[in-house]
Design an enzyme around this catalytic site. Structure first.
Site, short mmCIF file in Angstrom:
data_model
loop_
_atom_site.label_atom_id
_atom_site.label_comp_id
_atom_site.label_asym_id
_atom_site.label_seq_id
_atom_site.Cartn_x
_atom_site.Cartn_y
_atom_site.Cartn_z
N LEU A 193 33.57 -10.48 -39.72
CA LEU A 193 34.82 -10.75 -40.89
C LEU A 193 34.60 -11.59 -41.46
O LEU A 193 34.81 -12.54 -41.57
CB LEU A 193 35.87 -10.73 -40.43
CG LEU A 193 35.65 -9.36 -39.19
CD1 LEU A 193 37.35 -9.58 -38.60
CD2 LEU A 193 35.90 -8.23 -39.15
N ALA A 194 34.78 -11.07 -43.25
CA ALA A 194 34.41 -12.17 -44.22
C ALA A 194 35.75 -11.66 -45.16
O ALA A 194 34.86 -12.15 -46.53
CB ALA A 194 32.57 -12.54 -44.31
N ARG B 102 43.16 -21.33 -48.76
CA ARG B 102 43.85 -23.26 -48.79
C ARG B 102 42.85 -23.59 -49.27
O ARG B 102 42.80 -24.79 -48.66
CB ARG B 102 44.27 -22.80 -46.92
CG ARG B 102 45.31 -22.19 -46.97
CD ARG B 102 45.45 -22.13 -45.19
NE ARG B 102 45.33 -23.64 -44.62
CZ ARG B 102 45.16 -23.81 -43.26
NH1 ARG B 102 44.97 -23.06 -42.68
NH2 ARG B 102 44.76 -25.46 -42.79
N TYR C 54 33.79 -13.65 -36.46
CA TYR C 54 33.94 -13.91 -38.03
C TYR C 54 33.46 -15.33 -38.50
O TYR C 54 32.46 -16.72 -38.42
CB TYR C 54 35.79 -15.70 -37.29
CG TYR C 54 36.42 -13.88 -36.95
CD1 TYR C 54 37.58 -13.69 -37.48
CD2 TYR C 54 36.62 -13.61 -35.51
CE1 TYR C 54 38.61 -12.30 -37.00
CE2 TYR C 54 37.12 -12.59 -35.07
CZ TYR C 54 38.01 -12.43 -35.58
OH TYR C 54 38.81 -10.96 -35.25
N GLU D 83 50.93 -12.64 -29.26
CA GLU D 83 50.81 -14.15 -30.01
C GLU D 83 51.95 -15.03 -29.57
O GLU D 83 52.47 -15.14 -28.95
CB GLU D 83 51.06 -13.27 -31.10
CG GLU D 83 49.82 -11.97 -31.77
CD GLU D 83 48.79 -12.73 -32.08
OE1 GLU D 83 48.63 -13.35 -32.91
OE2 GLU D 83 47.48 -11.79 -32.21
N ARG E 185 12.20 -36.27 -53.13
CA ARG E 185 13.86 -34.60 -53.70
C ARG E 185 12.14 -33.85 -53.76
O ARG E 185 11.17 -34.16 -52.99
CB ARG E 185 12.76 -34.42 -55.11
CG ARG E 185 14.71 -35.26 -55.34
CD ARG E 185 14.13 -35.52 -56.99
NE ARG E 185 14.50 -34.71 -57.74
CZ ARG E 185 14.18 -34.13 -59.37
NH1 ARG E 185 13.77 -35.47 -59.90
NH2 ARG E 185 14.31 -33.11 -60.01
N ARG F 292 -2.12 -50.17 -74.52
CA ARG F 292 -1.06 -51.26 -74.61
C ARG F 292 -1.85 -51.84 -76.72
O ARG F 292 -3.29 -51.99 -76.74
CB ARG F 292 -0.78 -52.08 -74.00
CG ARG F 292 -1.64 -52.50 -73.67
CD ARG F 292 -1.93 -53.73 -72.85
NE ARG F 292 -2.54 -55.06 -72.49
CZ ARG F 292 -2.62 -55.32 -71.02
NH1 ARG F 292 -2.14 -54.52 -69.63
NH2 ARG F 292 -3.40 -56.01 -70.80
#
Length: 453
Positions: A10-11, A17, A103, A158, A319, A426
């Site tokens: 379930l998503a 929030r 979930y 509940e 990296r 150089r």
């Protein structure tokens, strides 16, 4: 014969929030979206189907899960957890197996716990469904699981509807459940929205199963296995607990962490034995460290492979695409990207190596840069075995420095250098006797306001 498994995740919730444009279940934990942690754990059971129920922000979730073989179904209206699970019913038409209900914001459920739920489903009494319970330090407003001593369920209540006696119960409902598909959807078809919220509650299937004479069972999990995330604060707390467990495992497996609380791992970090990690080291995803590697303080490593005996840092940044050979060394304030350093190669200070191949035993002097980008394309630099690159050199790619060649300090190299050759790129140095003294005297006089003679 083992029954096939379907995982329903379930998503669909909005996750308000989190106060984020990123879907809640895609916020990273240990460098990986929460939802993918869960999909990976379920995948270890080799499910026949993985179905993610999506709602708000569905495009983000679909893009994240489809590459992993998960399907999605849309819950256009959020009308409770029972309603969300029913969204997968049509997709599972004809499926005759077990269903795990998970979930997306409860990301760290171990595979072993999922398997225990399924094993109980086929255990004594062949229960119609199995609920996963837990005992948090503070039960608070969690729904309570009322069960007999043998683990058979009486009901789930509940908190707001619980009596004082029921509230005293410490076994709480995680929301996770296992059931046979035929039982699950038959029971869900009887669930109504006749409640104050006008929603279809998944937990109602427990009462329906019990009232019909079927067995419903509960098994328990540790509280940290079912810790959920509804805010950034809760996500940070879960990150801390995950990192603490990962550090403990690293040390138990033979790595030394000088200051464990300052080392941060990614979900897939791999460490060999006798690895030494100093304080304030951060691992991003995709790092594989072999035995006897030393990582000095304040280094950041991501997408890198480090062979045995190599030394990194302090203050190094590796990296993605970096490969360090045996006994190679990348020192302080060195950055690498898609750079391969051969056995014993060294870049000890203040260097950038990008899109580069450095041969075994080569030495890269301080301040060396591989100029790999012209504003449009990337180019490679190849440095041969035993080559010596003098300090403050710029190697303009594409360019090859031959085996045992030397690049003089301060050179800008734009053409290939033959093996064993010396390259100087150089300006010629000139000396003008007395010029510095005369300059300083003239400027001092000017500052005093004197007119030049």
């Amino acid at each position: 014969m083992t029954a096939p498994i379907a995982a329903i995740i379930l998503a669909a919730g909005k996750g308000t929030r989190m106060k984020s444009d990123t879907h809640k279940v895609l916020h990273p934990l240990a460098g990986r979206p929460m939802l993918l942690h869960l999909i990976d754990s379920a995948a270890a059971l080799d499910p026949a189907r993985t179905i993610v129920v999506v709602g708000a922000g569905r495009e983000q979730v679909e893009a994240a899960v489809h590459p992993y073989g998960a399907e999605t179904v849309h819950q256009a209206e959020q009308r409770g957890t029972g309603h969300a699970v029913r969204m997968a019913e049509a997709a599972l038409a004809g499926f005759d197996g077990d269903v795990l209900i998970l979930y997306g914001d409860v990301p760290l459920v171990p595979t072993a716990t999922m398997k225990r739920m399924l094993d109980r489903l086929h255990g004594d009494g062949e229960p119609a469904l199995v609920v996963l319970g837990f005992r948090p330090a503070e039960p608070g407003a969690y729904g309570r699981v009322i069960a007999n001593p043998d683990g058979s369920l009486v009901k789930i209540v509940e908190f707001k509807d619980a009596s004082e006696l029921e509230r005293a119960e410490t076994l709480c409902n995680s929301g996770l459940m296992a059931a046979r598909a035929r039982d699950l959807f038959a029971l869900l078809g009887q669930v109504t929205d006749d409640n104050a919220a006008g929603e279809y509650y998944l937990t109602d299937v427990v009462g329906l199963a019990v009232s019909s004479g079927r067995l419903a069972a509960v098994i328990e999990a540790a509280a940290d296995e079912v810790e959920g995330v509804n805010s950034r604060g809760e996500l940070a707390a879960l990150e801390v607990s995950w990192q603490q467990a990962r550090r403990a495992r690293a040390m138990a497996d033979g790595a030394t962490l000088i200051a464990p609380e300052t080392v941060w791992f990614a979900w897939d970090t791999r460490l060999g034995r006798d690895v030494l990690i100093e304080p304030n080291v951060v691992f991003g995803p995709g790092v594989d460290v072999a035995d006897r590697v030393t990582i000095h303080a304040f280094s950041h490593i991501e997408g890198a492979q480090i062979a045995s005996g190599a030394v990194v840092g302090p203050y190094a940044r590796l990296r993605p695409g970096t490969v360090l050979g045996e006994d190679a060394k990348v020192g302080n304030f060195v950055e690498t990207k898609k750079a391969v350093l051969g056995k014993g190669a060294k870049a000890n200070h203040l260097t950038y190596l990008g899109d580069a191949e450095v041969g075994a035993g080569a030495n890269i002097g301080a301040g060396t840069i591989t100029c790999n980008y012209d504003g449009f394309f990337k180019y490679r630099t190849n440095i041969g075995e035993g080559a010596f690159i003098g300090s403050n050199s710029a190697l303009v790619a594409p360019v090859t420095i031959g085996k045992d060649a030397t690049v003089a300090a301060g050179s800008v190299v734009t053409r290939d250098v033959e093996p064993g050759a010396l390259a100087l790129g150089r300006a010629r140095q000139e000396a003008r006797p007395g010029w510095g003294t005369r300059f300083r005297e003239a400027m001092a006089a000017r500052k005093r306001g004197e007119k030049p003679e």
